[in-house]
Design an enzyme around this catalytic site. Structure first.
Site, PDB file in Angstrom:
ATOM      1  N   ASP A  52       0.816  -1.220   0.000  1.00 11.53           N
ATOM      2  CA  ASP A  52       0.000   0.000   0.000  1.00 11.53           C
ATOM      3  C   ASP A  52       0.851   1.272   0.000  1.00 11.53           C
ATOM      4  O   ASP A  52       0.375   2.344  -0.393  1.00 11.53           O
ATOM      5  CB  ASP A  52      -0.929   0.018   1.220  1.00 11.53           C
ATOM      6  CG  ASP A  52      -2.121  -0.919   1.047  1.00 11.53           C
ATOM      7  OD1 ASP A  52      -2.267  -1.516  -0.034  1.00 11.53           O
ATOM      8  OD2 ASP A  52      -2.897  -1.065   2.010  1.00 11.53           O
ATOM      9  N   SER A 202      -9.954 -17.880  12.380  1.00 13.02           N
ATOM     10  CA  SER A 202      -9.544 -16.902  13.386  1.00 13.02           C
ATOM     11  C   SER A 202      -8.109 -16.472  13.148  1.00 13.02           C
ATOM     12  O   SER A 202      -7.294 -17.216  12.588  1.00 13.02           O
ATOM     13  CB  SER A 202      -9.676 -17.493  14.789  1.00 13.02           C
ATOM     14  OG  SER A 202      -8.700 -18.515  14.991  1.00 13.02           O
TER      15      SER A 202
END
Length: 225
Positions: A52, A202
């Protein structure tokens, strides 16, 4: 210690230095950044580079302006390679590989780091579009790819605040189609070894699996040494 012995010691360390470059890619909002940060805290000599950080932006009047192209629907085309300074990203990884200890990215060694791993350095590169750019594919020791089903991905995306914000229809019109396009390219490439991870599991389960897998890679290096 004199200058000559010091140089010999530095040379010895460089010659014995090992680096692992780990790719952590996949779907938007799949948990890549969180997983990368948790791994960094657990692994010895570990740094992170985020894709990013290489989006094409300029600064005008102290305000970031996107250089990313817009299509005929008015959608900013962020989820394509052309939206990123990929050459700069590759250069950053190469620079880290040459001198990881002085990169400023590496965390302090964990207390239980064994002697045989003190000269091993790990770089985690996290991002949504890592394995469809050939210069990067020469660098990976391990590739992980987080996946999510459409509804869960859209739900998570709707809870995130982006700058610029997603426009109406952006997820269905650009984000999700580009994810499927690049994922299909990976799956069709038989020579590409990618470990696909279920992003609905999870964080603890994902962390345990990836951490154990990386430790196996480290143990291979230890055996080589």
């Amino acid at each position: 210690m004199g200058a000559l012995p010091r140089k010999k010691e530095e040379l010895r360390r460089k010659q014995s230095m090992k680096v692992l470059v780990i790719g952590l890619g996949g779907v938007t909002n799949g948990g890549k950044t969180t997983l990368a940060e948790k791994l960094k805290n657990m692994l010895p000599n570990c740094g992170i580079i985020s894709q990013d950080d290489f989006f094409k932006v300029t600064v005008f009047m102290e305000k970031p302006e996107s250089e990313v192209e817009t299509d005929e629907r008015g959608f900013k085309l962020y989820d394509v390679l052309d939206a990123l300074y990929m050459d700069e990203m590759v250069a950053s990884i190469h620079n880290w590989m040459k001198s990881p200890a002085s990169s400023g990215l590496v965390a302090e060694e964990t207390q239980d780091t064994c002697d045989n791993l003190k000269n091993v350095y790990i770089l985690i590169v996290e991002g949504f579009l890592l394995y469809n750019y050939e210069p990067l594919n020469k660098l990976w020791n391990r590739r992980y790819f987080l996946t999510l089903p459409y509804e869960e991905c859209k739900r998570r995306r709707s809870t995130r605040v982006y700058q610029p914000a997603d426009t109406p229809g952006y997820f269905d019109g650009h984000v999700w189609p580009m994810y499927l396009k690049y994922k299909n390219e990976l799956e069709e490439n038989a020579s590409m070894q990618v470990d696909y991870l279920d992003g609905t599991k999870s964080q603890e389960e994902l962390l345990s699996y990836v951490y154990s897998d990386i430790i196996q890679e480290l143990n291979k290096l230890r055996e080589e040494n």
